[in-house]
Motif scaffolding. Structure first.
Motif, mmCIF file in Angstrom:
data_model
loop_
_atom_site.group_PDB
_atom_site.id
_atom_site.type_symbol
_atom_site.label_atom_id
_atom_site.label_comp_id
_atom_site.label_asym_id
_atom_site.label_seq_id
_atom_site.Cartn_x
_atom_site.Cartn_y
_atom_site.Cartn_z
ATOM 1 N N MET A 29 1.168 6.253 3.331
ATOM 2 C CA MET A 29 0.616 6.342 4.683
ATOM 3 C C MET A 29 1.710 6.538 5.745
ATOM 4 O O MET A 29 2.292 5.580 6.239
ATOM 5 C CB MET A 29 -0.191 5.096 5.029
ATOM 6 C CG MET A 29 -1.038 5.266 6.287
ATOM 7 S SD MET A 29 -2.057 3.814 6.655
ATOM 8 C CE MET A 29 -0.820 2.753 7.417
ATOM 9 N N PHE A 41 2.944 7.265 9.528
ATOM 10 C CA PHE A 41 2.323 7.010 10.832
ATOM 11 C C PHE A 41 3.271 7.405 11.955
ATOM 12 O O PHE A 41 4.487 7.296 11.836
ATOM 13 C CB PHE A 41 1.891 5.543 10.967
ATOM 14 C CG PHE A 41 3.028 4.543 11.000
ATOM 15 C CD1 PHE A 41 3.585 4.124 12.210
ATOM 16 C CD2 PHE A 41 3.535 4.005 9.821
ATOM 17 C CE1 PHE A 41 4.625 3.200 12.244
ATOM 18 C CE2 PHE A 41 4.569 3.073 9.848
ATOM 19 C CZ PHE A 41 5.118 2.664 11.058
ATOM 20 N N LEU A 79 -4.384 2.037 14.292
ATOM 21 C CA LEU A 79 -3.867 1.348 13.109
ATOM 22 C C LEU A 79 -4.650 0.092 12.709
ATOM 23 O O LEU A 79 -4.891 -0.109 11.512
ATOM 24 C CB LEU A 79 -2.388 0.998 13.317
ATOM 25 C CG LEU A 79 -1.388 2.067 12.854
ATOM 26 C CD1 LEU A 79 0.012 1.750 13.349
ATOM 27 C CD2 LEU A 79 -1.413 2.188 11.330
ATOM 28 N N CYS A 93 -7.706 1.107 10.796
ATOM 29 C CA CYS A 93 -7.288 1.717 9.531
ATOM 30 C C CYS A 93 -6.857 0.649 8.531
ATOM 31 O O CYS A 93 -7.342 0.608 7.387
ATOM 32 C CB CYS A 93 -6.139 2.694 9.793
ATOM 33 S SG CYS A 93 -5.372 3.355 8.294
ATOM 34 N N LEU A 94 -5.954 -0.230 8.939
ATOM 35 C CA LEU A 94 -5.426 -1.252 8.032
ATOM 36 C C LEU A 94 -6.495 -2.263 7.625
ATOM 37 O O LEU A 94 -6.528 -2.710 6.472
ATOM 38 C CB LEU A 94 -4.245 -1.957 8.689
ATOM 39 C CG LEU A 94 -2.995 -1.077 8.881
ATOM 40 C CD1 LEU A 94 -1.988 -1.758 9.791
ATOM 41 C CD2 LEU A 94 -2.361 -0.747 7.538
ATOM 42 N N ALA A 103 3.943 2.344 4.106
ATOM 43 C CA ALA A 103 3.773 2.949 5.428
ATOM 44 C C ALA A 103 5.133 3.426 5.940
ATOM 45 O O ALA A 103 6.105 2.673 5.937
ATOM 46 C CB ALA A 103 3.176 1.936 6.395
ATOM 47 N N SER A 117 3.237 1.336 17.452
ATOM 48 C CA SER A 117 2.785 1.426 16.059
ATOM 49 C C SER A 117 3.610 0.555 15.131
ATOM 50 O O SER A 117 3.068 -0.140 14.259
ATOM 51 C CB SER A 117 2.847 2.876 15.577
ATOM 52 O OG SER A 117 1.959 3.711 16.291
ATOM 53 N N ILE A 132 1.979 -2.508 12.814
ATOM 54 C CA ILE A 132 1.932 -2.517 11.351
ATOM 55 C C ILE A 132 2.857 -3.581 10.766
ATOM 56 O O ILE A 132 2.579 -4.154 9.699
ATOM 57 C CB ILE A 132 2.249 -1.118 10.782
ATOM 58 C CG1 ILE A 132 1.702 -0.996 9.358
ATOM 59 C CG2 ILE A 132 3.728 -0.800 10.833
ATOM 60 C CD1 ILE A 132 1.630 0.434 8.862
ATOM 61 N N SER A 143 -3.123 7.322 9.054
ATOM 62 C CA SER A 143 -3.081 6.059 9.795
ATOM 63 C C SER A 143 -4.082 5.977 10.938
ATOM 64 O O SER A 143 -4.191 4.945 11.601
ATOM 65 C CB SER A 143 -1.674 5.840 10.361
ATOM 66 O OG SER A 143 -1.325 6.867 11.277
#
Length: 335
Positions: A10, A12, A19, A22-23, A38, A47, A51, A92
């Motif tokens: 993934m 990003f 995010l 998505c996560l 990632a 971002s 994450i 992402s």
């Protein structure tokens, strides 16, 4: 814990606002034996912080920096950290349906190596989905439900870039993310096709594909039409063109002219057909255009069709079938 670790690649870049959703969709998968690799591709928003917070809470999520710049180096960087038996990709800014990983792993385990698991997709957007994307979604899901995606591989990308899964050995057999050729997802699709990975039919919606104005596929030059045509021509000449047969190009619009020009540059002889009375018997790039009814006079022709109009495509297909010609053998739709 289920058998078989799934590595989720993934990249990003500046997707801070998307995010979490998505996560969370990955964390809520019914299949729990996965790892997310990632890769931060030069994000300048929040971002990385977002994450990293997820990675601190769940050790299955690992974050690394892109060794280069751009999506292909990011994919290569991610893959170098993967340890799973199965390889899949995730964008992402998208969302997995809860059973996506479970369905794909089960499909691969049932069918064995040499197969590719794909899933049906649905576009979503705060401002609504255009007619073009709606048609693409419907077309792609029709192919995916039947596992006949390769039948129209020269039209558009027939494997959704963030919704496929392969055995690691099969993925490496296809040379993974190594080629530096854009659009990278379409190039990978052709390598799946080249290496004979059989697509497993899927009736399930497995992926929600987010559309928005600053999405990479809308803004990057690497996803311009000329890049798609370059890939189509590269793989057609490599995989499906029979040099012993007469090559024919149908249509003299933008795509037809672009392909004709490439063939002229490569010094590959071809016959150029159309039905436009203003172009028949004229020359473009030093090549004469002929009326399509001259096709039967050619010995065992093989056609590239660049006509985009759907009604005209149906008429051309009916005409070619009346001559006992077969799709993906005697003729290939490039749009």
């Amino acid at each position: 814990m289920q058998n078989g670790l799934v590595s989720i690649v993934m990249p990003f870049k500046n997707t801070e606002e998307f995010l979490p959703e998505c996560l969370d969709s990955i964390l809520h998968q019914t299949y729990s034996n996965w790892e997310v690799v990632a890769v931060n591709d030069s994000s300048n928003d929040g971002s990385m912080e977002t994450i990293s917070q997820y990675a601190e809470k769940d050790l299955r999520i690992r974050v690394v920096q892109n060794k280069g710049k751009g999506i292909i180096p990011a994919l290569q960087t991610a893959y170098s950290h993967c340890t799973g038996n199965y390889i899949t990709r995730m964008d992402s800014d998208d969302v997995m349906t809860p059973h996506r990983l479970a369905w794909m792993v089960a499909a691969l385990q049932k069918n064995g190596p040499g197969h590719l698991a794909v899933g049906q997709v649905r576009y979503f957007s705060e401002r609504g989905i255009s007619d073009g994307y709606t048609r693409y979604e419907k077309w792609l899901n029709y192919l995916t439900e039947r596992g006949i995606n390769y039948n129209e591989v020269y039209k558009e990308c027939v494997v959704p870039s963030p919704c496929w899964m392969a055995y690691r050995k099969d993925f490496e057999k296809c040379d993974g993310f190594n080629p530096n050729r854009y659009p990278e997802d379409y190039d990978l699709t052709f390598r799946f096709y080249e290496n004979g990975l059989k697509i497993i039919p899927c009736p399930e919606l497995l992926h929600l594909w987010r559309d928005y104005d600053h999405r990479t596929s809308r803004t990057s030059e690497h996803y311009a039409q000329n890049y798609f045509l370059d890939i189509k021509m590269h793989y057609f000449l490599k995989l499906d063109h029979d040099h012993s047969r007469a090559l024919v190009v149908w249509g003299a619009g933008f795509k037809g002219k672009t392909i004709a020009k490439k063939l002229v540059e490569k010094e590959i002889p071809f016959k150029w057909l159309c039905d436009n009375p203003n172009k028949v018997n004229k020359k473009i790039y030093g090549q004469s255009l002929h009326h399509y009814t001259s096709l039967p006079s050619l010995k065992n022709p093989q056609s590239i069709i660049t006509v985009a109009n759907e009604t005209a495509q149906k008429e051309i297909k009916t005409y070619l079938e009346s001559l006992n010609q077969k799709s993906m053998q005697d003729y290939f739709f490039f749009c």
